[in-house]
Design a protein around this motif. Structure first.
Motif, short mmCIF file in Angstrom:
data_model
loop_
_atom_site.label_atom_id
_atom_site.label_comp_id
_atom_site.label_asym_id
_atom_site.label_seq_id
_atom_site.Cartn_x
_atom_site.Cartn_y
_atom_site.Cartn_z
N GLU A 1 44.54 25.22 38.79
CA GLU A 1 43.66 25.79 39.80
C GLU A 1 44.53 26.22 40.96
OE1 GLU A 1 40.18 23.80 41.23
OE2 GLU A 1 39.96 22.70 39.35
N PHE B 1 44.32 27.74 45.25
CA PHE B 1 43.50 28.09 46.40
C PHE B 1 44.37 28.78 47.43
CE2 PHE B 1 45.09 23.91 47.49
CZ PHE B 1 45.34 23.98 48.85
N LEU C 1 49.50 30.91 47.96
CA LEU C 1 48.50 30.27 47.10
C LEU C 1 49.07 28.96 46.58
CD1 LEU C 1 47.82 33.57 45.27
CD2 LEU C 1 46.12 32.41 46.65
#
Length: 180
Positions: free
Chosen positions: A116, A118, A172
């Motif tokens: 993942e 973010f 990121l």
């Protein structure tokens, strides 16, 4: 056209000044209030726009992929009224949304699918404006890819002239997915 979720559309600012500001005349205050009321933005969000993924669909609807390779991708963006400010130029908020979207897509080309990520940081330089109906080339490339983060550079250039109008850099952060 969808109806707003509330039938009453409140004004942004009161119609008449109810406050006093030191060294500001009532005429200047009234003019400022009229300007702010004219900008709008106080209406309710229509119900059909208040759905999951609606914002992402708007972004994807204005971007066409031109090139995709490991660590680099290119999109073509058309400056249309839906993504323009009141002067017809590409809206700064849409520039930020397109930068985020393209940086995530670019990072996905070099990272494992089970990770993942973010957005930790996004910086944008608004060098000029993209005029109405212009075609803008968005070029995103990985500057650094590591175990815990990716740094992506994004350039926005007018297709017709090659002029750099916006530039962005995003960081990121990668996170392992939880094993449930």
């Amino acid at each position: 056209m969808a109806k707003p979720s509330s039938s009453a559309t409140p004004s942004l600012i009161f119609d008449s000044p109810t406050i006093q500001i030191k060294d500001v005349s009532e005429e200047d205050l009234r003019g400022t209030i009229e300007l702010l009321n004219g900008l709008g933005g106080s209406g309710q969000i229509p119900d059909d726009c208040n759905t999951k993924g609606f914002y992402s669909d708007i972004i994807r609807g204005h971007l066409r992929q031109r090139r995709l390779e490991r660590g680099r991708l290119t999109y073509l963006l058309s400056v249309k009224p839906a993504v323009s400010n009141r002067y017809g130029f590409l809206h700064g908020g849409f520039v930020a949304a397109a930068a985020e979207f393209s940086s995530i897509a670019c990072a996905r080309t070099v990272m494992a699918e089970d990770k993942e990520l973010f957005l930790g940081e996004l910086s944008i330089s608004y060098l000029s404006g993209a005029p109405p109906n212009a075609e803008v080339i968005i070029d995103a490339s990985i500057l650094r890819s590591g175990k815990h983060l990716n740094v992506v550079a994004i350039d926005f250039r007018l297709q017709k002239t090659g002029k750099l109008v916006y530039t962005a850099r995003s960081t990121l952060y990668n996170m392992p997915m939880a094993k449930l």
